[in-house]
Design a protein around this motif. Sequence first.
Motif, PDB file in Angstrom:
ATOM      1  N   ILE A  37       0.835  -1.195   0.000  1.00  0.00           N
ATOM      2  CA  ILE A  37       0.000   0.000   0.000  1.00  0.00           C
ATOM      3  C   ILE A  37       0.870   1.246   0.000  1.00  0.00           C
ATOM      4  CG2 ILE A  37      -2.016  -1.065   1.060  1.00  0.00           C
ATOM      5  CD1 ILE A  37      -1.148  -0.126   3.738  1.00  0.00           C
ATOM      6  N   ALA A  38       0.287   2.346  -0.442  1.00  0.00           N
ATOM      7  CA  ALA A  38       0.977   3.630  -0.489  1.00  0.00           C
ATOM      8  C   ALA A  38       0.091   4.693   0.126  1.00  0.00           C
ATOM      9  CB  ALA A  38       1.326   4.005  -1.934  1.00  0.00           C
ATOM     10  N   ALA A  39       0.719   5.790   0.559  1.00  0.00           N
ATOM     11  CA  ALA A  39      -0.025   6.913   1.124  1.00  0.00           C
ATOM     12  C   ALA A  39       0.815   8.169   0.988  1.00  0.00           C
ATOM     13  CB  ALA A  39      -0.372   6.665   2.594  1.00  0.00           C
ATOM     14  N   TYR A  40       0.154   9.324   1.093  1.00  0.00           N
ATOM     15  CA  TYR A  40       0.866  10.595   1.214  1.00  0.00           C
ATOM     16  C   TYR A  40       0.351  11.286   2.462  1.00  0.00           C
ATOM     17  CZ  TYR A  40      -3.293  11.884  -1.563  1.00  0.00           C
ATOM     18  OH  TYR A  40      -4.570  12.014  -2.048  1.00  0.00           O
ATOM     19  N   SER A  41       1.264  11.943   3.198  1.00  0.00           N
ATOM     20  CA  SER A  41       0.882  12.471   4.499  1.00  0.00           C
ATOM     21  C   SER A  41       1.966  13.372   5.058  1.00  0.00           C
ATOM     22  CB  SER A  41       0.641  11.311   5.474  1.00  0.00           C
ATOM     23  OG  SER A  41       0.596  11.749   6.810  1.00  0.00           O
ATOM     24  N   SER A  42       1.530  14.348   5.871  1.00  0.00           N
ATOM     25  CA  SER A  42       2.500  15.188   6.581  1.00  0.00           C
ATOM     26  C   SER A  42       3.023  14.510   7.835  1.00  0.00           C
ATOM     27  CB  SER A  42       1.864  16.530   6.957  1.00  0.00           C
ATOM     28  OG  SER A  42       0.781  16.330   7.849  1.00  0.00           O
ATOM     29  N   GLY A  43       2.451  13.377   8.224  1.00  0.00           N
ATOM     30  CA  GLY A  43       2.999  12.690   9.383  1.00  0.00           C
ATOM     31  C   GLY A  43       2.139  11.623  10.016  1.00  0.00           C
ATOM     32  N   ASN A  44       0.956  11.975  10.495  1.00  0.00           N
ATOM     33  CA  ASN A  44       0.173  11.010  11.258  1.00  0.00           C
ATOM     34  C   ASN A  44      -0.431   9.915  10.385  1.00  0.00           C
ATOM     35  OD1 ASN A  44       0.749  12.203  13.693  1.00  0.00           O
ATOM     36  ND2 ASN A  44      -1.094  13.466  13.745  1.00  0.00           N
ATOM     37  N   HIS A  45      -0.952  10.274   9.215  1.00  0.00           N
ATOM     38  CA  HIS A  45      -1.476   9.245   8.306  1.00  0.00           C
ATOM     39  C   HIS A  45      -0.340   8.374   7.789  1.00  0.00           C
ATOM     40  CE1 HIS A  45      -4.156   7.302   5.482  1.00  0.00           C
ATOM     41  NE2 HIS A  45      -3.409   7.676   4.459  1.00  0.00           N
ATOM     42  N   ASP A  63       9.717  18.942   4.891  1.00  0.00           N
ATOM     43  CA  ASP A  63       9.749  19.647   6.173  1.00  0.00           C
ATOM     44  C   ASP A  63       8.826  19.034   7.224  1.00  0.00           C
ATOM     45  OD1 ASP A  63       7.354  20.360   4.993  1.00  0.00           O
ATOM     46  OD2 ASP A  63       7.491  22.486   5.534  1.00  0.00           O
ATOM     47  N   ALA A  64       8.368  17.805   7.001  1.00  0.00           N
ATOM     48  CA  ALA A  64       7.585  17.118   8.032  1.00  0.00           C
ATOM     49  C   ALA A  64       8.467  16.943   9.269  1.00  0.00           C
ATOM     50  CB  ALA A  64       7.113  15.762   7.536  1.00  0.00           C
ATOM     51  N   PRO A  65       7.877  16.986  10.464  1.00  0.00           N
ATOM     52  CA  PRO A  65       8.683  16.793  11.670  1.00  0.00           C
ATOM     53  C   PRO A  65       9.524  15.525  11.593  1.00  0.00           C
ATOM     54  CG  PRO A  65       6.479  17.519  12.259  1.00  0.00           C
ATOM     55  CD  PRO A  65       6.457  17.263  10.781  1.00  0.00           C
ATOM     56  N   GLN A  66      10.782  15.646  11.941  1.00  0.00           N
ATOM     57  CA  GLN A  66      11.696  14.512  11.845  1.00  0.00           C
ATOM     58  C   GLN A  66      11.216  13.333  12.675  1.00  0.00           C
ATOM     59  OE1 GLN A  66      14.137  14.298   9.732  1.00  0.00           O
ATOM     60  NE2 GLN A  66      14.833  12.272  10.385  1.00  0.00           N
ATOM     61  N   LYS A 110       8.229  12.360  13.120  1.00  0.00           N
ATOM     62  CA  LYS A 110       7.186  11.631  12.402  1.00  0.00           C
ATOM     63  C   LYS A 110       7.782  10.799  11.271  1.00  0.00           C
ATOM     64  CE  LYS A 110       3.401  14.755  13.601  1.00  0.00           C
ATOM     65  NZ  LYS A 110       2.268  15.592  13.138  1.00  0.00           N
ATOM     66  N   LYS A 111       8.799  11.337  10.605  1.00  0.00           N
ATOM     67  CA  LYS A 111       9.486  10.554   9.572  1.00  0.00           C
ATOM     68  C   LYS A 111      10.130   9.310  10.189  1.00  0.00           C
ATOM     69  CE  LYS A 111      10.863  14.490   6.627  1.00  0.00           C
ATOM     70  NZ  LYS A 111      12.033  15.231   6.103  1.00  0.00           N
ATOM     71  N   GLU A 112      10.820   9.509  11.287  1.00  0.00           N
ATOM     72  CA  GLU A 112      11.519   8.389  11.923  1.00  0.00           C
ATOM     73  C   GLU A 112      10.538   7.332  12.425  1.00  0.00           C
ATOM     74  OE1 GLU A 112      13.878  10.244  14.919  1.00  0.00           O
ATOM     75  OE2 GLU A 112      15.370  11.025  13.501  1.00  0.00           O
ATOM     76  N   ALA A 113       9.409   7.777  12.953  1.00  0.00           N
ATOM     77  CA  ALA A 113       8.412   6.820  13.424  1.00  0.00           C
ATOM     78  C   ALA A 113       7.829   6.016  12.270  1.00  0.00           C
ATOM     79  CB  ALA A 113       7.298   7.555  14.168  1.00  0.00           C
ATOM     80  N   THR A 114       7.605   6.685  11.136  1.00  0.00           N
ATOM     81  CA  THR A 114       7.067   5.996   9.958  1.00  0.00           C
ATOM     82  C   THR A 114       8.021   4.905   9.486  1.00  0.00           C
ATOM     83  OG1 THR A 114       5.893   8.014   9.305  1.00  0.00           O
ATOM     84  CG2 THR A 114       6.204   6.337   7.613  1.00  0.00           C
ATOM     85  N   VAL A 115       9.306   5.241   9.407  1.00  0.00           N
ATOM     86  CA  VAL A 115      10.319   4.251   9.044  1.00  0.00           C
ATOM     87  C   VAL A 115      10.376   3.146  10.096  1.00  0.00           C
ATOM     88  CG1 VAL A 115      12.789   3.876   8.695  1.00  0.00           C
ATOM     89  CG2 VAL A 115      11.679   5.881   7.695  1.00  0.00           C
ATOM     90  N   GLY A 116      10.213   3.534  11.361  1.00  0.00           N
ATOM     91  CA  GLY A 116      10.249   2.565  12.446  1.00  0.00           C
ATOM     92  C   GLY A 116       9.154   1.519  12.367  1.00  0.00           C
ATOM     93  N   TYR A 117       8.018   1.887  11.776  1.00  0.00           N
ATOM     94  CA  TYR A 117       6.926   0.922  11.582  1.00  0.00           C
ATOM     95  C   TYR A 117       7.146   0.047  10.357  1.00  0.00           C
ATOM     96  CZ  TYR A 117       4.180   3.334  15.176  1.00  0.00           C
ATOM     97  OH  TYR A 117       3.730   3.878  16.357  1.00  0.00           O
ATOM     98  N   GLY A 118       8.253   0.287   9.635  1.00  0.00           N
ATOM     99  CA  GLY A 118       8.611  -0.600   8.529  1.00  0.00           C
ATOM    100  C   GLY A 118       8.370  -0.049   7.144  1.00  0.00           C
ATOM    101  N   ALA A 119       7.961   1.222   7.028  1.00  0.00           N
ATOM    102  CA  ALA A 119       7.641   1.788   5.714  1.00  0.00           C
ATOM    103  C   ALA A 119       8.864   2.409   5.050  1.00  0.00           C
ATOM    104  CB  ALA A 119       6.544   2.842   5.854  1.00  0.00           C
ATOM    105  N   GLY A 170      -1.123  13.536  19.506  1.00  0.00           N
ATOM    106  CA  GLY A 170      -0.067  14.028  20.380  1.00  0.00           C
ATOM    107  C   GLY A 170       1.317  13.698  19.867  1.00  0.00           C
ATOM    108  N   ASN A 171       1.465  13.628  18.539  1.00  0.00           N
ATOM    109  CA  ASN A 171       2.759  13.278  17.956  1.00  0.00           C
ATOM    110  C   ASN A 171       3.650  14.507  17.833  1.00  0.00           C
ATOM    111  OD1 ASN A 171       2.718  10.511  17.600  1.00  0.00           O
ATOM    112  ND2 ASN A 171       1.511  10.654  15.732  1.00  0.00           N
ATOM    113  N   ILE A 172       4.502  14.687  18.797  1.00  0.00           N
ATOM    114  CA  ILE A 172       5.414  15.824  18.787  1.00  0.00           C
ATOM    115  C   ILE A 172       6.635  15.470  19.633  1.00  0.00           C
ATOM    116  CG2 ILE A 172       4.253  16.914  20.768  1.00  0.00           C
ATOM    117  CD1 ILE A 172       4.860  19.639  19.390  1.00  0.00           C
TER     118      ILE A 172
END
Length: 322
Positions: A76-84, A106-109, A111-120, A309-311
Amino acid sequence: MTTALPVTFDDVRDAAARLKGIAHRTPVLTSRTLNALVGAEVFIKCENFQRIGAFKFRGAYNAAAQLPPEQLAKGIAAYSSGNHAQATALAARELGTSAVILMPEDAPQSKKEATVGYGAEVVTYDRYTQDRTALGEALAAERGLALIPPYDHPHVIAGQGTAALELLEETEELDTLIAPVGGGGLLAGSAITAKTLYPGIHVAGVEPDTGDDTKRSLEAGERITIPVPRTLADGQALPTPGEITFAINQQLVDGIALVSDDEIRSAMRFAFERLKIVLEPSGATALAALLAGHIDNRPRRIGIIASGGNIDTQRFTDIING
């Protein structure tokens, strides 16, 4: 004249059944201090305690779980500033598939790291000069992936509506329900749920004053496009409402309140100091509107969706310190 809505309350209930045991049933918080400040009984649905730290997991999982098995297996694919982004990554992991996420540079770092952390896999773009929808569709088509948009999808909207369903199951009838609005998925799902259960309820959306595309669109009777706003509320920094979400909100939402960055900052500080919860800027806008006196009618019982509360620690400290 009203037309049939593309998402129904039955869709929300089906989503709730699909999410049972997968998504958290988040707590509803009350505060005597807050009640005294606003002169009403307030119930805060704390989606900052949802999986990935925001309501977005509800919609992403509900949509991904309904993909045909052969498509789900391709990814699957998605586009998002962070939470999605995080929500889709986690939904993919839960369902045993892969995810590729398009995120702003410029998405919060965190949120990027968390997204990668979930395997994406994360692919970045410039939100101020590039069209993320076109980029996301091209990326999904090129790789043969199912695209799950952040808000403009019936299954996503139905999933988001389960937050309001849980809130109203716990509180029963409310006079007003307040939810943040970016692309409009949370507000649309909330409005469908609230107006079905309690037709007389007042449903209000809240957006940053520099990003008032939904308010302008509702006033104009058509979708308006504005320049990509610069606001603390990065999750609401969008130029235009979704097509499906706008059609729903146009029929069901009673008004849109606007909040400034200073009002968002004050609400984040209040939530931390007095309610003992951490909210990201977008997650605090509904509370900000209430605290700043921007909700027009004078309700006795108010429901608020604190959407996330992702910050990270540094950004949170920087914001509340001004």
